[in-house]
Design a protein around this motif. Structure first.
Motif, PDB file in Angstrom:
ATOM      1  N   TYR A   1      50.718 -19.206  -9.307  1.00 45.31           N
ATOM      2  CA  TYR A   1      50.971 -19.658  -7.946  1.00 45.31           C
ATOM      3  C   TYR A   1      52.393 -19.309  -7.544  1.00 45.31           C
ATOM      4  CZ  TYR A   1      54.004 -23.599  -9.209  1.00 45.31           C
ATOM      5  OH  TYR A   1      55.059 -24.365  -9.652  1.00 45.31           O
ATOM      6  N   GLU A   2      52.673 -19.487  -6.259  1.00 46.19           N
ATOM      7  CA  GLU A   2      54.031 -19.284  -5.757  1.00 46.19           C
ATOM      8  C   GLU A   2      54.447 -20.516  -4.970  1.00 46.19           C
ATOM      9  OE1 GLU A   2      54.580 -15.724  -3.519  1.00 46.19           O
ATOM     10  OE2 GLU A   2      53.809 -14.417  -5.115  1.00 46.19           O
ATOM     11  N   ILE A   3      55.716 -20.837  -5.062  1.00 45.00           N
ATOM     12  CA  ILE A   3      56.268 -21.905  -4.241  1.00 45.00           C
ATOM     13  C   ILE A   3      57.306 -21.299  -3.305  1.00 45.00           C
ATOM     14  CG2 ILE A   3      58.005 -22.544  -5.987  1.00 45.00           C
ATOM     15  CD1 ILE A   3      57.579 -25.488  -4.927  1.00 45.00           C
ATOM     16  N   ILE A   4      57.266 -21.691  -2.058  1.00 37.66           N
ATOM     17  CA  ILE A   4      58.210 -21.163  -1.082  1.00 37.66           C
ATOM     18  C   ILE A   4      59.062 -22.309  -0.542  1.00 37.66           C
ATOM     19  CG2 ILE A   4      56.883 -19.128  -0.461  1.00 37.66           C
ATOM     20  CD1 ILE A   4      55.729 -20.586   1.876  1.00 37.66           C
TER      21      ILE A   4
ATOM     22  N   PRO B   1      47.521 -18.966  -4.859  1.00 39.90           N
ATOM     23  CA  PRO B   1      47.897 -20.087  -3.982  1.00 39.90           C
ATOM     24  C   PRO B   1      49.401 -20.125  -3.754  1.00 39.90           C
ATOM     25  CG  PRO B   1      47.480 -20.893  -6.196  1.00 39.90           C
ATOM     26  CD  PRO B   1      47.156 -19.420  -6.208  1.00 39.90           C
ATOM     27  N   VAL B   2      49.766 -20.491  -2.535  1.00 45.29           N
ATOM     28  CA  VAL B   2      51.171 -20.637  -2.173  1.00 45.29           C
ATOM     29  C   VAL B   2      51.368 -22.044  -1.638  1.00 45.29           C
ATOM     30  CG1 VAL B   2      53.042 -19.799  -0.705  1.00 45.29           C
ATOM     31  CG2 VAL B   2      51.329 -18.186  -1.576  1.00 45.29           C
TER      32      VAL B   2
ATOM     33  N   THR C   1      49.133 -26.112  -9.752  1.00 44.85           N
ATOM     34  CA  THR C   1      50.353 -25.455 -10.227  1.00 44.85           C
ATOM     35  C   THR C   1      50.228 -24.989 -11.676  1.00 44.85           C
ATOM     36  OG1 THR C   1      51.341 -27.615 -10.791  1.00 44.85           O
ATOM     37  CG2 THR C   1      51.836 -26.712  -8.615  1.00 44.85           C
ATOM     38  N   GLY C   2      49.091 -25.279 -12.285  1.00 48.73           N
ATOM     39  CA  GLY C   2      48.820 -24.737 -13.613  1.00 48.73           C
ATOM     40  C   GLY C   2      48.266 -23.331 -13.564  1.00 48.73           C
TER      41      GLY C   2
ATOM     42  N   THR D   1      54.546 -29.410   1.288  1.00 48.93           N
ATOM     43  CA  THR D   1      53.316 -29.859   0.635  1.00 48.93           C
ATOM     44  C   THR D   1      53.634 -30.794  -0.519  1.00 48.93           C
ATOM     45  OG1 THR D   1      52.294 -27.737   1.214  1.00 48.93           O
ATOM     46  CG2 THR D   1      51.168 -29.095  -0.419  1.00 48.93           C
ATOM     47  N   GLU D   2      54.604 -30.413  -1.331  1.00 51.33           N
ATOM     48  CA  GLU D   2      54.970 -31.249  -2.477  1.00 51.33           C
ATOM     49  C   GLU D   2      55.443 -32.622  -2.023  1.00 51.33           C
ATOM     50  OE1 GLU D   2      56.401 -28.346  -6.066  1.00 51.33           O
ATOM     51  OE2 GLU D   2      57.872 -28.764  -4.500  1.00 51.33           O
TER      52      GLU D   2
END
Length: 213
Positions: free
Chosen positions: A127-130, A98-99, A123-124, A104-105
């Protein structure tokens, strides 16, 4: 299909065809082993077809799927929860990566606690955050200038832009009006190509999840 295959581009015995991306509808791995000739001189092959699920699990490059806010909220919506929760499960078992983005946050931070808890769960997993950049903001403005979305729905344009800039494999959403619509997708990608970016694949979770799990 036996002798009908003669003359086609088969892989060598024991070799595996790679999966091609974007790979949702027709991605199959074909394993081919030569069984030899029968008495009449016909050459027989054995084929084993491997599903998309197995392909994704075994591939070094798992699909990276951008998740917008509607998919997370959909986990609690009677109409969408089966598919949203199925996708979360497939993230959990490592089928896909998942990205999520700052957008989104920020949107989830304004949602009820039970929706925020779903993001915490997501987020557990791996995953990746962009992050948004000046480049992605500029691309989102291009979508608005082209009349694909109005200024009132700038956040939807920002989701598409940040996913495009970061080359995710696909984006999932339940937003049929502004995102998951054939004409919107066509127009987003028209801008993307003109600006030098690759087209972005956009689906609902229902179109992405495996029906075998």
């Amino acid at each position: 299909r036996g002798a009908e295959g003669v003359g086609h581009d088969f892989p060598a015995a024991g070799r595996t065809r790679p999966c091609h991306k974007p790979p949702l509808s027709l991605s199959l791995t074909v394993k081919c082993d030569c069984l030899g000739f029968n008495g009449s001189g016909t050459l027989f092959f054995f084929f084993e077809y491997v599903t998309i699920k197995e392909c994704a699990m075994n591939d070094e490059k798992k699909l990276k799927i951008y998740v917008d806010t509607s998919v997370i909220g959909g986990c609690l919506d009677d109409e969408f929860k089966n598919w949203s929760n199925k996708l979360l499960y497939e993230f959990k078992i490592g089928l896909y990566i998942p990205v999520i983005s700052q957008i989104t946050e920020a949107e989830i931070s304004k949602a009820p606690k039970e929706v925020q808890d779903i993001l915490v769960e997501l987020t557990g997993y791996q995953y990746e955050i962009i992050l948004e950049t000046e480049e992605s903001v500029e691309l989102a403005l291009r979508y608005i200038q082209e009349g694909i979305l109005s200024k009132n729905f700038e956040d939807d344009a920002r989701h598409i832009a940040v996913a495009t800039i970061n080359n995710v494999d696909l984006l999932v959403s339940w937003n049929f009006k502004h995102i998951v619509h054939f004409d919107k997708i066509r127009r987003f990608n028209s801008v993307n190509l003109r600006e030098g970016y690759k087209p972005i694949e956009i689906y609902t979770p229902m179109e992405v999840v495996s029906y075998e799990l």
